[in-house]
Design a protein around this motif. Sequence first.
Motif, PDB file in Angstrom:
ATOM      1  N   LYS A   1       0.833  -1.206   0.000  1.00  0.00           N
ATOM      2  CA  LYS A   1       0.000   0.000   0.000  1.00  0.00           C
ATOM      3  C   LYS A   1       0.868   1.256   0.000  1.00  0.00           C
ATOM      4  O   LYS A   1       2.085   1.197   0.118  1.00  0.00           O
ATOM      5  N   GLY A   2       0.220   2.380  -0.138  1.00  0.00           N
ATOM      6  CA  GLY A   2       0.927   3.648  -0.140  1.00  0.00           C
ATOM      7  C   GLY A   2       1.266   4.132   1.252  1.00  0.00           C
ATOM      8  O   GLY A   2       0.789   3.602   2.256  1.00  0.00           O
ATOM      9  N   ARG A   3       2.093   5.163   1.302  1.00  0.00           N
ATOM     10  CA  ARG A   3       2.517   5.728   2.573  1.00  0.00           C
ATOM     11  C   ARG A   3       1.439   6.677   3.105  1.00  0.00           C
ATOM     12  O   ARG A   3       0.941   7.521   2.356  1.00  0.00           O
ATOM     13  N   GLU A   4       1.102   6.537   4.384  1.00  0.00           N
ATOM     14  CA  GLU A   4       0.069   7.373   4.982  1.00  0.00           C
ATOM     15  C   GLU A   4       0.575   8.042   6.256  1.00  0.00           C
ATOM     16  O   GLU A   4       1.415   7.487   6.973  1.00  0.00           O
ATOM     17  N   GLY A   5       0.044   9.220   6.517  1.00  0.00           N
ATOM     18  CA  GLY A   5       0.403   9.938   7.729  1.00  0.00           C
ATOM     19  C   GLY A   5      -0.269   9.329   8.938  1.00  0.00           C
ATOM     20  O   GLY A   5      -1.462   9.021   8.901  1.00  0.00           O
ATOM     21  N   VAL A   6       0.487   9.170  10.015  1.00  0.00           N
ATOM     22  CA  VAL A   6      -0.026   8.561  11.241  1.00  0.00           C
ATOM     23  C   VAL A   6      -0.189   9.614  12.339  1.00  0.00           C
ATOM     24  O   VAL A   6      -1.226   9.687  12.988  1.00  0.00           O
ATOM     25  N   ALA A   7       0.844  10.413  12.545  1.00  0.00           N
ATOM     26  CA  ALA A   7       0.806  11.427  13.602  1.00  0.00           C
ATOM     27  C   ALA A   7       1.836  12.501  13.307  1.00  0.00           C
ATOM     28  O   ALA A   7       2.920  12.193  12.812  1.00  0.00           O
ATOM     29  N   THR A   8       1.469  13.728  13.593  1.00  0.00           N
ATOM     30  CA  THR A   8       2.399  14.841  13.398  1.00  0.00           C
ATOM     31  C   THR A   8       2.346  15.768  14.601  1.00  0.00           C
ATOM     32  O   THR A   8       1.362  15.779  15.349  1.00  0.00           O
ATOM     33  N   ILE A   9       3.419  16.538  14.758  1.00  0.00           N
ATOM     34  CA  ILE A   9       3.467  17.524  15.828  1.00  0.00           C
ATOM     35  C   ILE A   9       4.148  18.780  15.298  1.00  0.00           C
ATOM     36  O   ILE A   9       5.234  18.721  14.714  1.00  0.00           O
ATOM     37  N   ASP A  10       3.465  19.896  15.484  1.00  0.00           N
ATOM     38  CA  ASP A  10       3.952  21.160  14.955  1.00  0.00           C
ATOM     39  C   ASP A  10       3.708  22.236  16.004  1.00  0.00           C
ATOM     40  O   ASP A  10       2.552  22.567  16.286  1.00  0.00           O
ATOM     41  N   ASP A  11       4.796  22.753  16.585  1.00  0.00           N
ATOM     42  CA  ASP A  11       4.683  23.799  17.608  1.00  0.00           C
ATOM     43  C   ASP A  11       3.712  23.383  18.706  1.00  0.00           C
ATOM     44  O   ASP A  11       2.908  24.190  19.179  1.00  0.00           O
ATOM     45  N   GLY A  12       3.764  22.106  19.092  1.00  0.00           N
ATOM     46  CA  GLY A  12       2.927  21.620  20.174  1.00  0.00           C
ATOM     47  C   GLY A  12       1.564  21.108  19.758  1.00  0.00           C
ATOM     48  O   GLY A  12       0.900  20.419  20.538  1.00  0.00           O
ATOM     49  N   THR A  13       1.149  21.393  18.548  1.00  0.00           N
ATOM     50  CA  THR A  13      -0.151  20.926  18.063  1.00  0.00           C
ATOM     51  C   THR A  13       0.015  19.566  17.398  1.00  0.00           C
ATOM     52  O   THR A  13       0.865  19.404  16.534  1.00  0.00           O
ATOM     53  N   THR A  14      -0.808  18.613  17.818  1.00  0.00           N
ATOM     54  CA  THR A  14      -0.711  17.261  17.272  1.00  0.00           C
ATOM     55  C   THR A  14      -1.891  16.950  16.359  1.00  0.00           C
ATOM     56  O   THR A  14      -2.998  17.470  16.541  1.00  0.00           O
TER      57      THR A  14
END
Length: 125
Positions: A42-55
Amino acid sequence: VKLVESGGGSVQVDGSLRLSCVASGFPFSTNCMGWFRQPPGKGREGVATIDDGTTTYLASVKGRFTISKDNTKNTVSLQMNNLQPEDTGMYYCAAAPPWSVLPNRFLDKTQYIWWGQGTQVTVSS
């Protein structure tokens, strides 16, 4: 720029793993960091991100996975609990320059320009 993942492995259903990614070569504290995965075939998918404290989390992992960032150690981690077979895949750490990720696009892999080599997670029943 270098991103090095660790912590993958094989676990049984409902088990836990903690992935870590150590970053170097860019201003870690101000960058958006993310974990992506690619299930077999399957393709690559986003699981979790964090940006300046925002998830931001993929819906299917909310409540089970937690992303965190330690700016003193240039490390981003992903605590994964209650793992299921559908969580199996290669997990990649990724980074994007400060303020470059478009709104509502945090889980979009095209927004990230630096990638690690990946660490394998296998969940068996």
